[in-house]
Design an enzyme around this catalytic site. Structure first.
Site, PDB file in Angstrom:
ATOM      1  N   TYR A  95       0.848  -1.192   0.000  1.00  0.00           N
ATOM      2  CA  TYR A  95       0.000   0.000   0.000  1.00  0.00           C
ATOM      3  C   TYR A  95       0.887   1.247   0.000  1.00  0.00           C
ATOM      4  CZ  TYR A  95      -4.062   2.858   1.206  1.00  0.00           C
ATOM      5  OH  TYR A  95      -5.068   3.784   1.197  1.00  0.00           O
ATOM      6  N   ASN A 124     -15.097   4.998   0.563  1.00  0.00           N
ATOM      7  CA  ASN A 124     -15.583   4.658  -0.782  1.00  0.00           C
ATOM      8  C   ASN A 124     -16.546   5.695  -1.356  1.00  0.00           C
ATOM      9  OD1 ASN A 124     -14.210   2.301  -1.669  1.00  0.00           O
ATOM     10  ND2 ASN A 124     -15.270   1.129  -0.099  1.00  0.00           N
ATOM     11  N   MET A 169      -6.686  -3.082 -10.017  1.00  0.00           N
ATOM     12  CA  MET A 169      -7.219  -4.416  -9.743  1.00  0.00           C
ATOM     13  C   MET A 169      -6.643  -5.475 -10.690  1.00  0.00           C
ATOM     14  SD  MET A 169      -9.014  -3.933  -7.086  1.00  0.00           S
ATOM     15  CE  MET A 169      -9.553  -5.607  -6.860  1.00  0.00           C
ATOM     16  N   VAL A 207     -16.977   1.544  -5.260  1.00  0.00           N
ATOM     17  CA  VAL A 207     -16.779   2.921  -5.746  1.00  0.00           C
ATOM     18  C   VAL A 207     -17.536   3.117  -7.055  1.00  0.00           C
ATOM     19  CG1 VAL A 207     -15.088   4.567  -6.643  1.00  0.00           C
ATOM     20  CG2 VAL A 207     -14.535   3.233  -4.613  1.00  0.00           C
ATOM     21  N   ASN A 228     -18.635  -2.291 -11.407  1.00  0.00           N
ATOM     22  CA  ASN A 228     -19.429  -3.004 -10.408  1.00  0.00           C
ATOM     23  C   ASN A 228     -18.804  -2.936  -9.017  1.00  0.00           C
ATOM     24  OD1 ASN A 228     -21.520  -4.837  -9.507  1.00  0.00           O
ATOM     25  ND2 ASN A 228     -19.922  -6.419  -9.414  1.00  0.00           N
ATOM     26  N   SER A 229     -17.656  -2.269  -8.883  1.00  0.00           N
ATOM     27  CA  SER A 229     -17.039  -2.145  -7.555  1.00  0.00           C
ATOM     28  C   SER A 229     -17.910  -1.236  -6.688  1.00  0.00           C
ATOM     29  CB  SER A 229     -15.642  -1.536  -7.701  1.00  0.00           C
ATOM     30  OG  SER A 229     -15.762  -0.207  -8.172  1.00  0.00           O
ATOM     31  N   LYS A 238     -19.677  -6.150  -1.150  1.00  0.00           N
ATOM     32  CA  LYS A 238     -18.560  -6.019  -0.226  1.00  0.00           C
ATOM     33  C   LYS A 238     -18.652  -7.026   0.909  1.00  0.00           C
ATOM     34  CE  LYS A 238     -15.786  -2.880  -0.452  1.00  0.00           C
ATOM     35  NZ  LYS A 238     -14.555  -3.054  -1.249  1.00  0.00           N
ATOM     36  N   TRP A 291      -5.757   9.708  -4.258  1.00  0.00           N
ATOM     37  CA  TRP A 291      -5.651   8.912  -3.035  1.00  0.00           C
ATOM     38  C   TRP A 291      -6.537   9.635  -2.036  1.00  0.00           C
ATOM     39  CZ3 TRP A 291      -0.550   7.906   0.159  1.00  0.00           C
ATOM     40  CH2 TRP A 291      -0.802   6.874   1.069  1.00  0.00           C
ATOM     41  N   ARG A 303     -16.473  -6.684 -16.320  1.00  0.00           N
ATOM     42  CA  ARG A 303     -15.870  -7.889 -16.920  1.00  0.00           C
ATOM     43  C   ARG A 303     -16.825  -9.082 -16.910  1.00  0.00           C
ATOM     44  NH1 ARG A 303     -11.801 -10.230 -12.308  1.00  0.00           N
ATOM     45  NH2 ARG A 303     -13.248  -9.880 -10.584  1.00  0.00           N
TER      46      ARG A 303
HETATM   47  N1  LIG Z   1      -7.302   5.701  -4.595  1.00  0.00           N
HETATM   48  C1  LIG Z   1      -8.206   5.727  -3.609  1.00  0.00           C
HETATM   49  O1  LIG Z   1      -8.232   6.616  -2.752  1.00  0.00           O
HETATM   50  C2  LIG Z   1      -9.231   4.637  -3.572  1.00  0.00           C
HETATM   51  C3  LIG Z   1     -10.323   4.693  -2.697  1.00  0.00           C
HETATM   52  C4  LIG Z   1     -11.258   3.656  -2.737  1.00  0.00           C
HETATM   53  C5  LIG Z   1     -11.054   2.594  -3.606  1.00  0.00           C
HETATM   54  N2  LIG Z   1      -9.971   2.582  -4.413  1.00  0.00           N
HETATM   55  C6  LIG Z   1      -9.702   1.514  -5.377  1.00  0.00           C
HETATM   56  O2  LIG Z   1     -10.826   1.413  -6.217  1.00  0.00           O
HETATM   57  C7  LIG Z   1     -10.937   0.056  -6.642  1.00  0.00           C
HETATM   58  C8  LIG Z   1     -12.346  -0.421  -6.288  1.00  0.00           C
HETATM   59  O3  LIG Z   1     -12.449  -0.464  -4.867  1.00  0.00           O
HETATM   60  P1  LIG Z   1     -13.775  -1.013  -4.180  1.00  0.00           P
HETATM   61  O4  LIG Z   1     -13.588  -1.058  -2.723  1.00  0.00           O
HETATM   62  O5  LIG Z   1     -14.907  -0.242  -4.729  1.00  0.00           O
HETATM   63  O6  LIG Z   1     -13.787  -2.486  -4.809  1.00  0.00           O
HETATM   64  P2  LIG Z   1     -14.725  -3.728  -4.489  1.00  0.00           P
HETATM   65  O7  LIG Z   1     -16.081  -3.264  -4.152  1.00  0.00           O
HETATM   66  O8  LIG Z   1     -14.020  -4.576  -3.492  1.00  0.00           O
HETATM   67  O9  LIG Z   1     -14.775  -4.465  -5.904  1.00  0.00           O
HETATM   68  C9  LIG Z   1     -13.607  -4.879  -6.556  1.00  0.00           C
HETATM   69  C10 LIG Z   1     -13.826  -4.668  -8.033  1.00  0.00           C
HETATM   70  O10 LIG Z   1     -12.635  -5.011  -8.723  1.00  0.00           O
HETATM   71  C11 LIG Z   1     -12.961  -5.802  -9.859  1.00  0.00           C
HETATM   72  N3  LIG Z   1     -11.818  -6.658 -10.139  1.00  0.00           N
HETATM   73  C12 LIG Z   1     -11.235  -7.557  -9.321  1.00  0.00           C
HETATM   74  N4  LIG Z   1     -10.190  -8.147  -9.926  1.00  0.00           N
HETATM   75  C13 LIG Z   1     -10.131  -7.619 -11.172  1.00  0.00           C
HETATM   76  C14 LIG Z   1      -9.284  -7.842 -12.292  1.00  0.00           C
HETATM   77  N5  LIG Z   1      -8.284  -8.714 -12.238  1.00  0.00           N
HETATM   78  N6  LIG Z   1      -9.524  -7.140 -13.420  1.00  0.00           N
HETATM   79  C15 LIG Z   1     -10.538  -6.247 -13.477  1.00  0.00           C
HETATM   80  N7  LIG Z   1     -11.364  -5.996 -12.450  1.00  0.00           N
HETATM   81  C16 LIG Z   1     -11.167  -6.674 -11.308  1.00  0.00           C
HETATM   82  C17 LIG Z   1     -14.195  -6.565  -9.450  1.00  0.00           C
HETATM   83  O11 LIG Z   1     -14.864  -6.969 -10.612  1.00  0.00           O
HETATM   84  P3  LIG Z   1     -16.246  -7.839 -10.566  1.00  0.00           P
HETATM   85  O12 LIG Z   1     -17.286  -6.849 -10.207  1.00  0.00           O
HETATM   86  O13 LIG Z   1     -16.376  -8.380 -11.921  1.00  0.00           O
HETATM   87  O14 LIG Z   1     -16.045  -8.889  -9.516  1.00  0.00           O
HETATM   88  C18 LIG Z   1     -14.937  -5.535  -8.623  1.00  0.00           C
HETATM   89  O15 LIG Z   1     -15.744  -4.723  -9.420  1.00  0.00           O
HETATM   90  C19 LIG Z   1      -9.828  -0.719  -5.940  1.00  0.00           C
HETATM   91  O16 LIG Z   1      -8.716  -0.798  -6.788  1.00  0.00           O
HETATM   92  C20 LIG Z   1      -9.518   0.151  -4.747  1.00  0.00           C
HETATM   93  O17 LIG Z   1      -8.210  -0.035  -4.246  1.00  0.00           O
HETATM   94  C21 LIG Z   1      -9.050   3.573  -4.407  1.00  0.00           C
END
Ligand SMILES: NC(=O)c1ccc[n+]([C@@H]2O[C@H](COP(=O)([O-])OP(=O)(O)OC[C@H]3O[C@@H](n4cnc5c(N)ncnc54)[C@H](OP(=O)(O)O)[C@@H]3O)[C@@H](O)[C@H]2O)c1
Length: 332
Positions: free
Chosen positions: A56, A128, A244, A157, A154-155, A324, A267, A177
């Site tokens: 991280y 999020n 991801m 966020v 679909n995440s 989640k 971030w 995907r």
């Molecule tokens: N920079 C920041 O401040 C910040 C803040 C919040 C989140 N984030 C980032 O935003 C992203 C989403 O976070 P979240 O908590 O919303 O996620 P989440 O609800 O846990 O969902 C994960 C998502 O990633 C997808 N995924 C997993 N493996 C993958 C792969 N190999 N290729 C393509 N897609 C893939 C999943 O697809 P499916 O739906 O098909 O399963 C799902 O939509 C993460 O990378 C997280 O670290 C960043």
């Protein structure tokens, strides 16, 4: 007097299921300016997995407690605390290590949120939901009717982006995907949903009928991000928030030379630290109101107690999930 509590801790970086363990702890009573919080719900986010792996943006001193999001109830206040009292529901916008039953922290680092919001949703006001809000407000001057493009739609966020965009009259073009997600995301408010394979950029041009896309959000990297960048209008912005797909971003030189595409990153913890109090007040007020009005919600896949933290970790890393994975702390 102190508070006996339990927390998931780790003493070395590594595979989460191998390094995480549940421990008893004794917390001291809140001192001047501090509060004691009983954690109700804490999600397991991709960032928490990276945190445990040592991959991280910050590597904490060890031992450490993972967890960047939570909702909880104030149970005790130290002297001089203003604006928070026992019984208030709070979230912690800065990382406090939320995979625990209780924590003590500075009252000034917490935010009170309406108690009418269920703890399972309020927890997402920590990271999020603000991430989605900041993406739609900080990187492009967007007006009602404008398009926003995103992958990993679909995440959590991604779903927040769809719902906030709807509230603001923006249109979303969503890249996923898995084909089975198309009707579900459309029911949530997505305008268009396409599969994450080339040529997304050609599909984008057809679906938007040539209207400009000036903002794209990338949480995947690799080819997926490249397709988003290629879909952008001249001077458009691609904001990367996650990786991801664990593939680096590789961008054709021509996108920089001939279209002057801007590549940015967000971030959210840093953004919250730097944002003005007025901006944060406006953001939290809006997000909390939408949550109360049920216009903004996250999907929950599975709920675990801290006792089952290893199963929870495995569940959070499993794909596909339908929402989640969260910890719900048991009252003891
Ligand atoms: N920079 C920041 O401040 C910040 C803040 C919040 C989140 N984030 C980032 O935003 C992203 C989403 O976070 P979240 O908590 O919303 O996620 P989440 O609800 O846990 O969902 C994960 C998502 O990633 C997808 N995924 C997993 N493996 C993958 C792969 N190999 N290729 C393509 N897609 C893939 C999943 O697809 P499916 O739906 O098909 O399963 C799902 O939509 C993460 O990378 C997280 O670290 C960043």
């Amino acid at each position: 007097m102190g508070t006996k509590t339990r927390a998931v801790c780790f003493y070395e970086f590594g595979a989460p299921e191998e390094v995480a363990r549940l421990e008893e702890r004794e917390l001291t009573d809140p001192q001047a300016g501090e509060v004691l919080v009983e954690v109700k719900v804490a999600p397991l986010n991709p960032a928490d997995i990276n945190f445990l792996e040592g991959k991280y943006g910050i590597r904490p001193a060890l031992p450490a407690i993972p967890g960047n999001e939570s909702s909880g109830i104030v149970r005790g206040v130290g002297s001089g605390v203003k604006g928070l009292k026992p019984g208030d529901q709070v979230i912690a916008p800065s990382r406090i290590g939320s995979w625990c039953e209780h924590y003590v922290t500075a009252a000034a680092s917490l935010r009170k949120v309406p108690s009418e919001i269920p703890a399972e949703q309020a927890c997402f006001l920590s990271v999020n939901a603000p991430t989605a809000w900041a993406l739609l407000h900080e990187f492009a001057q967007l007006n009602a009717g404008d398009w926003v493009l995103q992958n990993a739609a679909n995440s959590t966020v991604g779903r927040f982006i769809i719902q906030i965009a709807k509230q603001k009259g923006l249109k979303t073009l969503n890249v996923v995907r898995r084909a089975e997600l198309v009707p579900e995301l459309k029911a949530l408010g997505a305008d268009e949903v396409v599969m994450d394979k080339p040529p997304v950029s050609k599909q984008a041009a057809a679906l938007t009928k040539g209207e400009e896309i000036r903002l794209a959000v990338n949480a995947v990297g690799g080819e997926s991000a490249r397709e988003l960048a290629k879909s952008l209008a001249r001077h458009g912005t691609l904001v990367t928030i996650g990786a991801m797909g664990r593939e680096p971003l590789q961008i054709p030189n021509s996108l920089l030379i001939f279209k002057d595409i801007r590549f940015r990153g967000l971030w959210i913890n840093e953004w919250i630290q730097a944002a003005s109090p007025q901006k944060l007040d406006a953001m939290y007020e809006e997000l909390a109101r939408w949550m109360q009005e049920k216009k903004l919600s996250a999907l929950i896949d599975k709920t675990f107690s801290l006792d089952d933290h290893l199963e929870a970790l495995r569940g959070s890393e499993q794909a596909p999930r339908h929402g989640k994975v969260i910890f719900r702390m048991q009252a003891r």
